[in-house]
Design a protein around this motif. Sequence first.
Motif, PDB file in Angstrom:
ATOM      1  N   UNK A  81     -30.707  -6.946   9.645  1.00  0.00           N
ATOM      2  CA  UNK A  81     -31.812  -6.728  10.575  1.00  0.00           C
ATOM      3  C   UNK A  81     -31.789  -7.873  11.592  1.00  0.00           C
ATOM      4  N   UNK A  82     -31.366  -7.562  12.807  1.00  0.00           N
ATOM      5  CA  UNK A  82     -31.206  -8.593  13.843  1.00  0.00           C
ATOM      6  C   UNK A  82     -32.522  -8.768  14.591  1.00  0.00           C
ATOM      7  N   UNK A  83     -33.085  -9.931  14.475  1.00  0.00           N
ATOM      8  CA  UNK A  83     -34.363 -10.211  15.134  1.00  0.00           C
ATOM      9  C   UNK A  83     -34.120 -10.851  16.496  1.00  0.00           C
ATOM     10  N   UNK A  84     -34.841 -10.341  17.508  1.00  0.00           N
ATOM     11  CA  UNK A  84     -34.830 -11.000  18.811  1.00  0.00           C
ATOM     12  C   UNK A  84     -36.243 -11.435  19.162  1.00  0.00           C
ATOM     13  N   UNK A  85     -36.380 -12.668  19.623  1.00  0.00           N
ATOM     14  CA  UNK A  85     -37.695 -13.234  19.934  1.00  0.00           C
ATOM     15  C   UNK A  85     -38.050 -13.125  21.410  1.00  0.00           C
ATOM     16  N   UNK A  86     -37.424 -12.202  22.110  1.00  0.00           N
ATOM     17  CA  UNK A  86     -37.713 -12.008  23.536  1.00  0.00           C
ATOM     18  C   UNK A  86     -39.202 -11.807  23.786  1.00  0.00           C
ATOM     19  N   UNK A  87     -39.843 -10.995  22.941  1.00  0.00           N
ATOM     20  CA  UNK A  87     -41.243 -10.655  23.186  1.00  0.00           C
ATOM     21  C   UNK A  87     -42.211 -11.724  22.679  1.00  0.00           C
ATOM     22  N   UNK A  88     -41.707 -12.705  21.946  1.00  0.00           N
ATOM     23  CA  UNK A  88     -42.550 -13.818  21.514  1.00  0.00           C
ATOM     24  C   UNK A  88     -42.571 -14.942  22.550  1.00  0.00           C
ATOM     25  N   UNK A  89     -41.634 -14.899  23.480  1.00  0.00           N
ATOM     26  CA  UNK A  89     -41.558 -15.956  24.493  1.00  0.00           C
ATOM     27  C   UNK A  89     -42.539 -15.733  25.639  1.00  0.00           C
ATOM     28  N   UNK A  90     -43.131 -14.538  25.680  1.00  0.00           N
ATOM     29  CA  UNK A  90     -44.069 -14.181  26.742  1.00  0.00           C
ATOM     30  C   UNK A  90     -45.305 -13.547  26.120  1.00  0.00           C
ATOM     31  N   UNK A  91     -46.470 -13.816  26.678  1.00  0.00           N
ATOM     32  CA  UNK A  91     -47.707 -13.221  26.170  1.00  0.00           C
ATOM     33  C   UNK A  91     -47.610 -11.700  26.199  1.00  0.00           C
ATOM     34  N   UNK A  92     -48.219 -11.063  25.192  1.00  0.00           N
ATOM     35  CA  UNK A  92     -48.099  -9.612  25.040  1.00  0.00           C
ATOM     36  C   UNK A  92     -48.532  -8.853  26.290  1.00  0.00           C
ATOM     37  N   UNK A  93     -49.574  -9.312  26.972  1.00  0.00           N
ATOM     38  CA  UNK A  93     -50.065  -8.575  28.144  1.00  0.00           C
ATOM     39  C   UNK A  93     -49.134  -8.727  29.357  1.00  0.00           C
ATOM     40  N   UNK A  94     -48.133  -9.608  29.244  1.00  0.00           N
ATOM     41  CA  UNK A  94     -47.192  -9.802  30.355  1.00  0.00           C
ATOM     42  C   UNK A  94     -45.846  -9.113  30.112  1.00  0.00           C
ATOM     43  N   UNK A  95     -45.724  -8.374  29.016  1.00  0.00           N
ATOM     44  CA  UNK A  95     -44.458  -7.696  28.736  1.00  0.00           C
ATOM     45  C   UNK A  95     -44.205  -6.591  29.762  1.00  0.00           C
ATOM     46  N   UNK A  96     -42.982  -6.580  30.292  1.00  0.00           N
ATOM     47  CA  UNK A  96     -42.621  -5.629  31.340  1.00  0.00           C
ATOM     48  C   UNK A  96     -41.296  -4.952  31.005  1.00  0.00           C
ATOM     49  N   UNK A  97     -40.875  -4.060  31.912  1.00  0.00           N
ATOM     50  CA  UNK A  97     -39.608  -3.346  31.743  1.00  0.00           C
ATOM     51  C   UNK A  97     -38.427  -4.307  31.650  1.00  0.00           C
ATOM     52  N   UNK A  98     -38.518  -5.444  32.354  1.00  0.00           N
ATOM     53  CA  UNK A  98     -37.412  -6.405  32.312  1.00  0.00           C
ATOM     54  C   UNK A  98     -37.216  -6.965  30.904  1.00  0.00           C
ATOM     55  N   UNK A  99     -38.317  -7.163  30.178  1.00  0.00           N
ATOM     56  CA  UNK A  99     -38.219  -7.624  28.792  1.00  0.00           C
ATOM     57  C   UNK A  99     -37.582  -6.541  27.926  1.00  0.00           C
ATOM     58  N   UNK A 100     -37.954  -5.297  28.205  1.00  0.00           N
ATOM     59  CA  UNK A 100     -37.358  -4.185  27.455  1.00  0.00           C
ATOM     60  C   UNK A 100     -35.857  -4.110  27.708  1.00  0.00           C
ATOM     61  N   UNK A 101     -35.462  -4.263  28.959  1.00  0.00           N
ATOM     62  CA  UNK A 101     -34.034  -4.214  29.302  1.00  0.00           C
ATOM     63  C   UNK A 101     -33.266  -5.319  28.579  1.00  0.00           C
ATOM     64  N   UNK A 102     -33.855  -6.514  28.530  1.00  0.00           N
ATOM     65  CA  UNK A 102     -33.190  -7.626  27.840  1.00  0.00           C
ATOM     66  C   UNK A 102     -33.094  -7.348  26.346  1.00  0.00           C
ATOM     67  N   UNK A 103     -34.146  -6.756  25.774  1.00  0.00           N
ATOM     68  CA  UNK A 103     -34.123  -6.436  24.343  1.00  0.00           C
ATOM     69  C   UNK A 103     -33.077  -5.365  24.044  1.00  0.00           C
ATOM     70  N   UNK A 104     -32.961  -4.374  24.927  1.00  0.00           N
ATOM     71  CA  UNK A 104     -31.963  -3.316  24.733  1.00  0.00           C
ATOM     72  C   UNK A 104     -30.544  -3.868  24.841  1.00  0.00           C
ATOM     73  N   UNK A 105     -30.351  -4.798  25.765  1.00  0.00           N
ATOM     74  CA  UNK A 105     -29.031  -5.423  25.880  1.00  0.00           C
ATOM     75  C   UNK A 105     -28.653  -6.101  24.570  1.00  0.00           C
ATOM     76  N   UNK A 106     -29.611  -6.811  23.990  1.00  0.00           N
ATOM     77  CA  UNK A 106     -29.348  -7.489  22.723  1.00  0.00           C
ATOM     78  C   UNK A 106     -29.181  -6.481  21.586  1.00  0.00           C
ATOM     79  N   UNK A 107     -29.987  -5.443  21.580  1.00  0.00           N
ATOM     80  CA  UNK A 107     -29.875  -4.432  20.529  1.00  0.00           C
ATOM     81  C   UNK A 107     -28.480  -3.811  20.523  1.00  0.00           C
ATOM     82  N   UNK A 108     -27.972  -3.466  21.695  1.00  0.00           N
ATOM     83  CA  UNK A 108     -26.645  -2.847  21.786  1.00  0.00           C
ATOM     84  C   UNK A 108     -25.554  -3.832  21.361  1.00  0.00           C
ATOM     85  N   UNK A 109     -25.661  -5.080  21.830  1.00  0.00           N
ATOM     86  CA  UNK A 109     -24.650  -6.089  21.482  1.00  0.00           C
ATOM     87  C   UNK A 109     -24.692  -6.409  19.990  1.00  0.00           C
TER      88      UNK A 109
END
Length: 259
Positions: A151-179
Amino acid sequence: MNNQLEQARKLHELHRGGSPLVLVNAWDAGSAQMIQEAGGQAIATGSWSVAAAHGYEDGEKLPFDLVLANLQRISNSVDLPVTIDIEGGYGASPGDIKNHVLQIIECGAAGINLEDQKIHEPGLYAVDEQALRITAVREAAEHTSIPLFINARTDIFLETAAHDHEETHLEAALQRAHAYAEAGAHGIFVPGLCNEILIEKLCQQSSIPVNVMISPDSPSLQKLASLGVARISYGPHPYLLLMDVLRQATMRALALQKL
């Protein structure tokens, strides 16, 4: 070993998008046994709770020999698959991580969490660096012939407050998920992500099952299931809840003593 093999296979089967594996995280053999008695399908440790229960802070402060000893006691006390949070792998190099994972498998683990947050400095490992670390975990599992659930954990969404999460964070998470999937991961863990739209998009676009962690801002379990989540973790919350009960009981007892 055959039982461990069956448990690892079972852990893989329990990850189904839309019918999530719900993990109320344990920290020792006693809590693991209670979770099993209550009907849990698997046992998952959380590093924060395990460290606190041993009197240490999180962040690989708990000595690795205690990590192994605790895992062994848990594995010996339950019949369910056990997946262990090993934070950053207790090593900077892929070789160190591989050696540690071999020991973890020897102690009975059917799965692990490995995070991309650097432990002793701020920031995340670069995608290619973390992929090499995940590859080391996969190689350790292949060496033992145990199909360890990675289970590969990425802390992308912990580095930014929840109300500031945007599509760019999703794109970065997807890049990591695929890799990470290419490197051998079987699931992607995204603590801190609470936005329903982003969760659903991640579940739709990730090639591996998605794991979220419950927080006060999280959607309900039913909603998370409908969004396609495959695994839901409670993290340190069960430990904190029980410690609060213990604190209150102690305060009441001391108050009665003064009467």
